[in-house]
Write an enzyme that holds these catalytic residues in place. Structure first.
Site, mmCIF file in Angstrom:
data_model
loop_
_atom_site.group_PDB
_atom_site.id
_atom_site.type_symbol
_atom_site.label_atom_id
_atom_site.label_comp_id
_atom_site.label_asym_id
_atom_site.label_seq_id
_atom_site.Cartn_x
_atom_site.Cartn_y
_atom_site.Cartn_z
ATOM 1 N N LYS A 35 0.864 -1.189 0.000
ATOM 2 C CA LYS A 35 0.000 0.000 0.000
ATOM 3 C C LYS A 35 0.894 1.232 0.000
ATOM 4 C CE LYS A 35 -2.120 1.762 3.691
ATOM 5 N NZ LYS A 35 -1.897 3.211 3.582
ATOM 6 N N ASP A 87 -3.303 4.430 -1.806
ATOM 7 C CA ASP A 87 -4.164 4.909 -0.712
ATOM 8 C C ASP A 87 -3.998 6.417 -0.545
ATOM 9 O OD1 ASP A 87 -5.609 5.188 1.673
ATOM 10 O OD2 ASP A 87 -3.942 4.468 2.918
ATOM 11 N N LEU A 88 -4.647 7.169 -1.437
ATOM 12 C CA LEU A 88 -4.525 8.633 -1.364
ATOM 13 C C LEU A 88 -5.825 9.280 -0.890
ATOM 14 C CD1 LEU A 88 -2.362 9.252 -4.578
ATOM 15 C CD2 LEU A 88 -1.607 8.875 -2.223
ATOM 16 N N LYS A 89 -6.853 8.464 -0.679
ATOM 17 C CA LYS A 89 -8.128 8.935 -0.090
ATOM 18 C C LYS A 89 -8.613 10.226 -0.755
ATOM 19 C CE LYS A 89 -6.837 7.092 4.462
ATOM 20 N NZ LYS A 89 -5.419 6.739 4.200
ATOM 21 N N ASP A 97 -12.459 15.583 -3.031
ATOM 22 C CA ASP A 97 -12.425 16.907 -3.664
ATOM 23 C C ASP A 97 -13.716 17.033 -4.472
ATOM 24 O OD1 ASP A 97 -11.540 19.320 -4.972
ATOM 25 O OD2 ASP A 97 -9.469 18.664 -4.720
ATOM 26 N N THR A 155 -9.698 4.824 11.111
ATOM 27 C CA THR A 155 -9.547 4.002 12.317
ATOM 28 C C THR A 155 -8.858 4.772 13.444
ATOM 29 O OG1 THR A 155 -7.658 3.037 11.156
ATOM 30 C CG2 THR A 155 -9.625 1.677 11.326
ATOM 31 N N GLY A 209 0.978 -1.684 8.760
ATOM 32 C CA GLY A 209 2.127 -0.825 8.507
ATOM 33 C C GLY A 209 3.225 -1.047 9.524
ATOM 34 N N ARG A 210 3.248 -0.194 10.541
ATOM 35 C CA ARG A 210 4.365 -0.191 11.488
ATOM 36 C C ARG A 210 4.681 -1.532 12.147
ATOM 37 N NH1 ARG A 210 1.858 5.265 13.865
ATOM 38 N NH2 ARG A 210 0.050 4.059 13.162
HETATM 39 O O1 C5P Z 1 1.191 1.578 10.882
HETATM 40 P P1 C5P Z 1 -0.255 1.201 10.812
HETATM 41 O O2 C5P Z 1 -0.479 -0.302 10.760
HETATM 42 O O3 C5P Z 1 -1.109 1.881 11.864
HETATM 43 O O4 C5P Z 1 -0.714 1.761 9.388
HETATM 44 C C1 C5P Z 1 -2.032 1.742 8.936
HETATM 45 C C2 C5P Z 1 -2.073 2.258 7.534
HETATM 46 O O5 C5P Z 1 -3.418 2.231 7.070
HETATM 47 C C3 C5P Z 1 -1.582 3.683 7.364
HETATM 48 O O6 C5P Z 1 -0.889 3.732 6.110
HETATM 49 C C4 C5P Z 1 -2.824 4.519 7.304
HETATM 50 O O7 C5P Z 1 -2.671 5.653 6.481
HETATM 51 C C5 C5P Z 1 -3.820 3.550 6.677
HETATM 52 N N1 C5P Z 1 -5.229 3.764 6.996
HETATM 53 C C6 C5P Z 1 -5.714 3.740 8.293
HETATM 54 N N2 C5P Z 1 -7.049 3.938 8.535
HETATM 55 C C7 C5P Z 1 -7.894 4.151 7.526
HETATM 56 C C8 C5P Z 1 -7.417 4.166 6.211
HETATM 57 C C9 C5P Z 1 -6.074 3.961 5.987
HETATM 58 O O8 C5P Z 1 -4.959 3.518 9.225
HETATM 59 N N3 C5P Z 1 -9.200 4.278 7.763
#
Ligand code: C5P
Length: 225
Positions: free
Chosen positions: A32, A58-60, A63, A116, A199-200
């Protein structure tokens, strides 16, 4: 299950992104790319990732309808397999997005419902997420991004085929950081999530491949119980 795990490349440069990609090459199918990396590195990086993996851009987008439709056309031209808009953009924006995405049948178009990380009470978040998911479904989108805790209600309202992509994934004693409505990979699969975004917990792990394998194992457990 590795086909259903999306690793968020929330890093600053192509070098870092490709380093993670090579470490995870055989361990996940999707990456992503979000705001930070895309703003810094743009289309050339996406093309590199697409040589061996699927990409969720994932640029959401949020606009006016015309601007979002044009952005969707550009995403489709890049060849990504998934792109998203924000459902808060309203019905016109969603419908124009669907029309633009229809030129790219291999690209899924999904809508963010409620972040989230949003701190609104869980019940309120669920109600809003379901309302926005219904709007996205009626507008012709393929699915939504939502928290694990909202998947069952969204599937009940929109059908099982409506895709649920769930970030906010944590397991063991991991720090939830800025996320609010988190869940572990086993529970996410049990709730019916189609794709998990992590992610992290993976990219900042001492050995990212081990963390990805751990997530996949926990996802498999969700199918068994
Ligand atoms: O590091 P972590 O697991 O929290 O990353 C979650 C990823 O999902 C991030 O890239 C964040 O931008 C994305 N995201 C999110 N909640 C959303 C949509 C996307 O955390 N509703």
């Amino acid at each position: 299950m590795k086909q259903r795990l999306m690793v968020a490349l929330d890093v600053a440069s192509t070098e870092e992104a490709l380093n993670i990609q090579s470490q995870l090459a055989e361990h996940v199918a999707w990456f992503k790319v979000g705001l930070r990396l895309f703003v810094a590195e743009g289309a050339p990086l996406i093309k590199k990732l697409l040589q061996s993996h699927k990409v969720f851009l994932d640029l959401k987008f949020h606009d006016i309808p015309n601007t979002v439709a044009q952005a969707i056309e550009s995403a489709g031209a890049l060849g990504v397999q998934m792109v998203n808009v924000h459902a808060a953009g309203g019905a016109d924006m969603l419908k124009r997005s669907v029309a633009a995405a229809s030129a790219f049948p291999d690209m899924k178009l999904i809508a963010v419902t409620v972040l989230t990380s949003d701190c609104m009470p869980a019940e309120q978040a669920k109600k809003l997420a379901v309302e926005r998911a219904i709007l996205a479904k009626k507008s012709g989108l393929d699915g939504v991004v939502c928290s694990v805790h909202e998947v069952a209600s969204i599937k009940a309202a929109c059908g099982n085929g409506f895709i649920a992509v769930t970030p906010g994934i944590r397991w063991g004693d991991q720090d939830i950081q800025d996320q609010k409505r988190v869940a572990d990979p086993t529970f996410a699969i049990q709730q019916g999530a189609d794709y998990l975004v992590v992610g992290r917990p993976i990219i900042q792990a001492a050995i990212p491949a081990n963390a990805a394998d751990e997530a996949v194992t926990m996802m498999q457990r969700g199918l068994q119980c």
